[in-house]
Design an enzyme around this catalytic site. Structure first.
Site, mmCIF file in Angstrom:
data_model
loop_
_atom_site.group_PDB
_atom_site.id
_atom_site.type_symbol
_atom_site.label_atom_id
_atom_site.label_comp_id
_atom_site.label_asym_id
_atom_site.label_seq_id
_atom_site.Cartn_x
_atom_site.Cartn_y
_atom_site.Cartn_z
ATOM 1 N N ARG A 83 88.490 -36.235 21.395
ATOM 2 C CA ARG A 83 89.121 -35.863 20.123
ATOM 3 C C ARG A 83 90.580 -35.455 20.314
ATOM 4 O O ARG A 83 90.970 -34.325 20.076
ATOM 5 C CB ARG A 83 88.324 -34.764 19.420
ATOM 6 C CG ARG A 83 86.914 -35.205 19.071
ATOM 7 C CD ARG A 83 86.117 -34.125 18.372
ATOM 8 N NE ARG A 83 84.762 -34.599 18.060
ATOM 9 C CZ ARG A 83 83.799 -33.850 17.539
ATOM 10 N NH1 ARG A 83 84.038 -32.582 17.242
ATOM 11 N NH2 ARG A 83 82.603 -34.361 17.295
ATOM 12 N N ASP A 145 98.895 -45.990 30.269
ATOM 13 C CA ASP A 145 99.029 -45.965 31.729
ATOM 14 C C ASP A 145 97.789 -45.277 32.285
ATOM 15 O O ASP A 145 97.593 -44.086 32.095
ATOM 16 C CB ASP A 145 100.291 -45.192 32.117
ATOM 17 C CG ASP A 145 100.562 -45.209 33.617
ATOM 18 O OD1 ASP A 145 99.695 -45.678 34.375
ATOM 19 O OD2 ASP A 145 101.638 -44.739 34.030
ATOM 20 N N ASP A 147 96.452 -45.780 35.728
ATOM 21 C CA ASP A 147 96.152 -46.007 37.147
ATOM 22 C C ASP A 147 96.288 -44.779 38.053
ATOM 23 O O ASP A 147 95.979 -44.844 39.241
ATOM 24 C CB ASP A 147 97.003 -47.149 37.699
ATOM 25 C CG ASP A 147 98.498 -46.909 37.527
ATOM 26 O OD1 ASP A 147 98.904 -45.742 37.348
ATOM 27 O OD2 ASP A 147 99.260 -47.894 37.566
ATOM 28 N N THR A 151 103.161 -42.670 39.212
ATOM 29 C CA THR A 151 104.344 -43.347 38.685
ATOM 30 C C THR A 151 104.114 -43.701 37.225
ATOM 31 O O THR A 151 103.027 -44.152 36.860
ATOM 32 C CB THR A 151 104.632 -44.640 39.470
ATOM 33 O OG1 THR A 151 104.816 -44.312 40.855
ATOM 34 C CG2 THR A 151 105.879 -45.331 38.947
ATOM 35 N N GLU A 156 102.518 -51.923 27.172
ATOM 36 C CA GLU A 156 102.242 -51.867 25.743
ATOM 37 C C GLU A 156 100.854 -52.421 25.431
ATOM 38 O O GLU A 156 100.436 -53.444 25.982
ATOM 39 C CB GLU A 156 103.296 -52.659 24.972
ATOM 40 C CG GLU A 156 103.122 -52.586 23.465
ATOM 41 C CD GLU A 156 104.236 -53.289 22.704
ATOM 42 O OE1 GLU A 156 104.095 -53.449 21.474
ATOM 43 O OE2 GLU A 156 105.240 -53.671 23.347
#
EC number: 4.2.2.2
Length: 287
Positions: A83, A145, A147, A151, A156
């Site tokens: 949430r 992102d 991973d 970094t 998108e």
């Protein structure tokens, strides 16, 4: 709130009201939701705020459930299992950052009309989830992102229903009142982490988690894991001769009288002088 708060209670919530702005608010450690809006509520904006660490086992950022309209701009949702937020009703979600959510999901779609643009979601299983044909949304330029490599290298999300949990995507923006300009996702992330002049020890830790880009962050069940309630350097109290809430040096810049309590008089903008001064404390690139 915190572990000692009542079970099943939100850290902060609105059940009735209209025409409200919450700016630079930090809300953490709800036992149920952390910051929720339900009921007969309309025209609410939450901006430049941190909604963090709903306590396990529930660990929820919050519900936004009203047909009256809620705008979420430039906020950080962090370390909530789910949430972030969950939306039912009219909602605009722009330039926000969601960091380190759990299996419950990031932005959760109920039956609604909404917009989401130029937001950055980092580190979670699914950025947008539980959409259906009853959640109608205009979306653009949202980045993801996942991973955890330390970094910032997200990409998108394509404008496709499968990337938005099955929402019914529309091709034209809704006629919502909105900020005059929208930051790119990268700039929004920078803004969200740098927008306050002073942060307490808890918020400083939370921002550091975001800036680790996946190396740090945790769902917690006890605020003691963060060192408890944060300490804030009180600094030096400025001189306020008339006691109206605006320091004397700021009154000189505003053109008000430092010897007369006039902070609640209206500026030519239609806002009180107190509001004009408070809004000037954190200069913004937004209109």
């Amino acid at each position: 709130m915190g572990k000692g708060g009542s079970s099943g209670k939100d850290a902060m919530g609105i059940a009735d009201g209209k025409n409200m702005i919450f700016d630079h608010v930090s809300v953490s450690w709800g036992r149920d939701e952390t910051f929720s809006i339900n009921g007969d509520v309309s025209n609410v904006t939450i901006q430049n705020s941190i909604i963090a660490q709903g306590l396990e086992t529930h660990s929820c950022g919050g519900l936004m459930q009203t047909d009256g309209g809620v705008s979420l701009f430039r906020n950080l949702y962090i370390d909530n299992k789910t949430r972030n937020p969950k939306v039912k009703g009219v909602n605009e979600f722009t330039n926000n950052v969601i960091y380190n959510w759990g299996g419950g999901g990031g932005y959760i779609a109920g039956g609604s009309d909404g917009e989401s643009s130029s937001s950055y979601t980092l580190l979670g299983l699914t950025a947008f989830t539980r959409g259906n044909e009853n959640f109608h949304a205009y979306v653009e330029t949202n980045y993801y992102d996942s991973d955890k490599d330390g970094t910032l290298n997200g990409s998108e999300l394509g404008v496709d229903s499968t990337n938005y949990g099955g929402m019914d995507l529309v091709t034209e923006k809704y006629d919502y009142p909105a900020v005059a300009s929208v930051l790119s996702p990268d700039d929004a992330l920078t803004y969200v982490t740098k927008s306050s002049k002073v942060r307490d020890s808890v918020d400083t830790q939370l921002v550091a988690q975001v800036e680790s880009y996946g190396k740090d962050g945790a769902l917690i069940s006890d605020e003691a894991d963060m060192g408890g309630a944060g300490d804030l350097d009180q600094g030096t109290t400025p001189t306020d001769t008339d006691g109206d809430g605006i320091p004397d040096d700021a009154e000189a810049e505003l053109g008000t009288d430092p010897n007369t309590a006039d902070s609640m008089d209206l500026d030519t903008s239609g806002y009180t002088f107190l509001e004009v001064w408070a809004n000037s404390l954190v200069p913004s690139s937004y209109a």
